[in-house]
Design a protein around this motif. Structure first.
Motif, PDB file in Angstrom:
ATOM      1  N   PRO A 273      10.874  -0.454  15.896  1.00  0.00           N
ATOM      2  CA  PRO A 273      10.262  -1.285  14.854  1.00  0.00           C
ATOM      3  C   PRO A 273      10.332  -0.598  13.500  1.00  0.00           C
ATOM      4  N   VAL A 274      10.566  -1.380  12.468  1.00  0.00           N
ATOM      5  CA  VAL A 274      10.643  -0.863  11.104  1.00  0.00           C
ATOM      6  C   VAL A 274       9.408  -1.334  10.348  1.00  0.00           C
ATOM      7  N   PHE A 275       8.618  -0.377   9.864  1.00  0.00           N
ATOM      8  CA  PHE A 275       7.400  -0.690   9.127  1.00  0.00           C
ATOM      9  C   PHE A 275       7.664  -0.546   7.636  1.00  0.00           C
ATOM     10  N   VAL A 276       7.296  -1.578   6.886  1.00  0.00           N
ATOM     11  CA  VAL A 276       7.559  -1.606   5.449  1.00  0.00           C
ATOM     12  C   VAL A 276       6.248  -1.774   4.687  1.00  0.00           C
ATOM     13  N   LEU A 277       6.037  -0.910   3.693  1.00  0.00           N
ATOM     14  CA  LEU A 277       4.911  -1.064   2.767  1.00  0.00           C
ATOM     15  C   LEU A 277       5.330  -2.056   1.694  1.00  0.00           C
ATOM     16  N   GLU A 278       4.714  -3.228   1.698  1.00  0.00           N
ATOM     17  CA  GLU A 278       5.149  -4.296   0.804  1.00  0.00           C
ATOM     18  C   GLU A 278       4.345  -4.368  -0.491  1.00  0.00           C
ATOM     19  N   GLY A 279       3.145  -3.866  -0.494  1.00  0.00           N
ATOM     20  CA  GLY A 279       2.320  -3.939  -1.702  1.00  0.00           C
ATOM     21  C   GLY A 279       1.165  -2.974  -1.635  1.00  0.00           C
ATOM     22  N   VAL A 280       0.793  -2.422  -2.784  1.00  0.00           N
ATOM     23  CA  VAL A 280      -0.365  -1.538  -2.902  1.00  0.00           C
ATOM     24  C   VAL A 280      -1.146  -1.982  -4.127  1.00  0.00           C
ATOM     25  N   GLY A 281      -2.340  -2.522  -3.909  1.00  0.00           N
ATOM     26  CA  GLY A 281      -3.134  -3.038  -5.013  1.00  0.00           C
ATOM     27  C   GLY A 281      -4.421  -2.263  -5.209  1.00  0.00           C
ATOM     28  N   PHE A 282      -4.923  -2.259  -6.440  1.00  0.00           N
ATOM     29  CA  PHE A 282      -6.144  -1.536  -6.765  1.00  0.00           C
ATOM     30  C   PHE A 282      -7.108  -2.436  -7.523  1.00  0.00           C
ATOM     31  N   GLY A 283      -8.390  -2.168  -7.347  1.00  0.00           N
ATOM     32  CA  GLY A 283      -9.409  -2.917  -8.053  1.00  0.00           C
ATOM     33  C   GLY A 283     -10.539  -2.008  -8.493  1.00  0.00           C
ATOM     34  N   PHE A 284     -11.258  -2.442  -9.521  1.00  0.00           N
ATOM     35  CA  PHE A 284     -12.395  -1.658 -10.008  1.00  0.00           C
ATOM     36  C   PHE A 284     -13.412  -2.593 -10.626  1.00  0.00           C
ATOM     37  N   GLU A 285     -14.679  -2.366 -10.329  1.00  0.00           N
ATOM     38  CA  GLU A 285     -15.745  -3.117 -10.978  1.00  0.00           C
ATOM     39  C   GLU A 285     -16.751  -2.135 -11.569  1.00  0.00           C
ATOM     40  N   ALA A 286     -17.045  -2.326 -12.835  1.00  0.00           N
ATOM     41  CA  ALA A 286     -17.957  -1.434 -13.556  1.00  0.00           C
ATOM     42  C   ALA A 286     -19.387  -1.892 -13.316  1.00  0.00           C
ATOM     43  N   ILE A 287     -20.055  -1.215 -12.399  1.00  0.00           N
ATOM     44  CA  ILE A 287     -21.440  -1.554 -12.078  1.00  0.00           C
ATOM     45  C   ILE A 287     -22.321  -0.320 -12.266  1.00  0.00           C
ATOM     46  N   GLY A 409     -18.482   4.155  -6.625  1.00  0.00           N
ATOM     47  CA  GLY A 409     -17.958   4.123  -7.982  1.00  0.00           C
ATOM     48  C   GLY A 409     -17.304   2.817  -8.351  1.00  0.00           C
ATOM     49  N   GLY A 410     -17.239   1.860  -7.416  1.00  0.00           N
ATOM     50  CA  GLY A 410     -16.700   0.540  -7.722  1.00  0.00           C
ATOM     51  C   GLY A 410     -15.200   0.393  -7.556  1.00  0.00           C
ATOM     52  N   ASN A 411     -14.550   1.319  -6.837  1.00  0.00           N
ATOM     53  CA  ASN A 411     -13.100   1.222  -6.671  1.00  0.00           C
ATOM     54  C   ASN A 411     -12.741   0.615  -5.321  1.00  0.00           C
ATOM     55  N   ALA A 412     -11.602  -0.044  -5.268  1.00  0.00           N
ATOM     56  CA  ALA A 412     -11.081  -0.607  -4.021  1.00  0.00           C
ATOM     57  C   ALA A 412      -9.568  -0.530  -4.044  1.00  0.00           C
ATOM     58  N   ALA A 413      -8.968  -0.568  -2.867  1.00  0.00           N
ATOM     59  CA  ALA A 413      -7.513  -0.549  -2.741  1.00  0.00           C
ATOM     60  C   ALA A 413      -7.104  -1.368  -1.529  1.00  0.00           C
ATOM     61  N   SER A 414      -5.966  -2.024  -1.613  1.00  0.00           N
ATOM     62  CA  SER A 414      -5.454  -2.822  -0.508  1.00  0.00           C
ATOM     63  C   SER A 414      -3.965  -2.555  -0.341  1.00  0.00           C
ATOM     64  N   VAL A 415      -3.547  -2.506   0.918  1.00  0.00           N
ATOM     65  CA  VAL A 415      -2.139  -2.263   1.243  1.00  0.00           C
ATOM     66  C   VAL A 415      -1.644  -3.374   2.158  1.00  0.00           C
ATOM     67  N   LEU A 416      -0.423  -3.824   1.901  1.00  0.00           N
ATOM     68  CA  LEU A 416       0.231  -4.797   2.765  1.00  0.00           C
ATOM     69  C   LEU A 416       1.331  -4.094   3.537  1.00  0.00           C
ATOM     70  N   VAL A 417       1.320  -4.228   4.857  1.00  0.00           N
ATOM     71  CA  VAL A 417       2.328  -3.607   5.689  1.00  0.00           C
ATOM     72  C   VAL A 417       2.877  -4.648   6.650  1.00  0.00           C
TER      73      VAL A 417
END
Length: 420
Positions: A273-287, A409-417
């Motif tokens: 099987p071939v695994f591909v990282l298709e997207g890496v996203g980041f988010g931040f909310e100032a709270i 600290g209000g940070n988030a990250a998401s990865v698509l594989v």
């Protein structure tokens, strides 16, 4: 938002991990809780005896390694598995059966082969050399002295530099990241950016954390989120509602990454099987509260949408979600609110491995990604023994997974594989 070139792929050539499940991605026996009681009382997700013996042997394998923090050693252990699985070197910790046995024993790293292109390293850790830092500080309070090695052994850069050294890297970057519990995805995102920019051709990227110290446990408990359940009673319960069931764990996961073109990948004609990282996203909310988050998980929404946009995908393309979901009612609810905001009523099945390995802080995102790859590869995962909204099965094959992470600290990250 920058989109990835459609004919350029970031491929995961190999991976390695270590956690409360040892060197396995899921437990061999789901009838017994992998959690244990810490010496101070609360449940924790610590390494089992076989993995502990492997880590001890790694420490003894090189005189310089005997002074390293446990966080660094866990990173070395996972990175050796990843490089061996990728075929980037001869010898090493494991052969092509990486991660499926606890009988492996580490060896002194082989010399770097000049025929290979430079290997870069990007490792995330929320707290870094926790154990050694606390030891040095305790010694200072006791007798007022500090060893010469205290500073170099406790800087955050100490983590990635030792992983690079052990991997035989010469000439590649060694990057360390700390962004609380999304640190591993920060490291992964940086590695992907470097690869796509042509600044590197091979990367070891992931996260490592060894936070099971008295002081760190006390910090987690005073926040008021720690699980009241005993170790044998599956104390970490993401998606189960109240009470809060956060449980601290230790571990690491590292991935061997390369950028390849679609024609190049097709020419390889691999049956694996071939695994591909298709997207890496980041988010931040100032709270205002650095331990809180918005009720609708705005940082999660930002990260998820960014990852989808990079990959030119829609929510309908996602077959499952591996949650960040640490078992805290507010955090679990906010992540689900964010998912509903993005996916609407067509919410894909929700998955989690924290009920098996606890929350490993800066390593948690990497271990979640490793779990996602296991699901893609086997189409199987264990069902939790408690009532939860985490799925035990899916109505269709899982070919693409969204993996979430978030931190103080209000940070988030998401990865698509995806599995091709």
């Amino acid at each position: 938002m920058t989109e990835f070139a459609p004919d350029e792929l970031i491929v995961i050539r190999g991976r390695g991990r270590v956690s409360a499940l040892g060197l396995l991605p899921v437990p061999a026996d789901t009838s017994v809780s992998p959690f244990t009681a810490h010496t101070t009382g609360p449940a924790v997700a610590a390494l089992p005896p076989a993995a502990e013996a492997t880590l001890a042997e790694l420490r003894r394998s090189n005189a310089a390694y005997r002074q390293l923090d446990r966080t660094v050693l866990l990173g070395l252990l996972a990175a050796r598995q990843a490089t061996a699985a990728a075929g980037w070197r001869s010898g090493g910790l494991l052969n092509s059966g990486v991660g499926e046995s606890e009988d492996c024993q580490p060896t002194t790293p082989p010399t770097h082969h000049s025929a290979n292109p430079p290997l870069a390293v990007s490792i995330g850790s929320s707290r870094g050399a926790t154990g050694r830092l606390e030891e040095f500080h305790t010694g200072f309070l006791t007798d007022g002295t500090v060893p010469v090695a205290a500073s170099p052994l406790t800087t955050l850069g100490n983590v990635a530099s030792w992983v690079a050294y052990d991997a035989g890297s010469t000439g590649g970057a060694a990057l360390s990241h700390s962004s609380t519990c999304s640190s591993a995805f920060q490291a992964l995102g940086n590695a992907v950016a470097w690869l796509r920019a042509g600044m590197a051709t091979r990367f070891l990227a992931g996260g490592t954390e060894a936070p099971l110290t008295d002081f760190t446990l006390a910090q987690m408990q005073v926040i008021g989120i720690y699980s009241p359940y005993e170790a044998a009673d599956w104390p970490c319960r993401p998606g189960a509602g109240r009470p809060s069931t956060f449980v601290l764990g230790e571990g690491a996961a590292v991935f061997a990454l390369e950028k390849v073109s679609r024609p190049q990948l097709a020419a390889e004609k691999s049956e694996e099987p071939v695994f591909v990282l298709e997207g890496v996203g980041f988010g931040f909310e100032a709270i205002g509260s650095k331990t809180g988050l918005s009720a609708d998980g705005q940082h999660f929404q930002q990260a998820i949408r960014q990852a989808l946009a990079q990959a030119r995908l829609t929510p309908a393309d996602i077959d499952a979600v591996v949650l960040h979901s640490p078992g805290t009612p507010a955090g679990d609810a906010a992540e689900r609110a964010a998912l509903h905001a993005v996916f609407g009523d067509a919410l894909p099945p929700l998955l989690s491995n924290k009920w098996l390995i606890g929350h490993t802080l800066g390593a948690s995102a990497a271990l979640s990604l490793d779990f996602a790859l296991h699901v893609l590869e086997t189409q199987q995962w264990p069902a939790s023994p408690f009532a939860t909204d985490v799925a035990s099965r899916t109505p269709r094959p899982v070919r693409r997974i969204l993996v979430n992470a978030a931190g103080f600290g209000g940070n988030a990250a998401s990865v698509l594989v995806a599995c091709l």
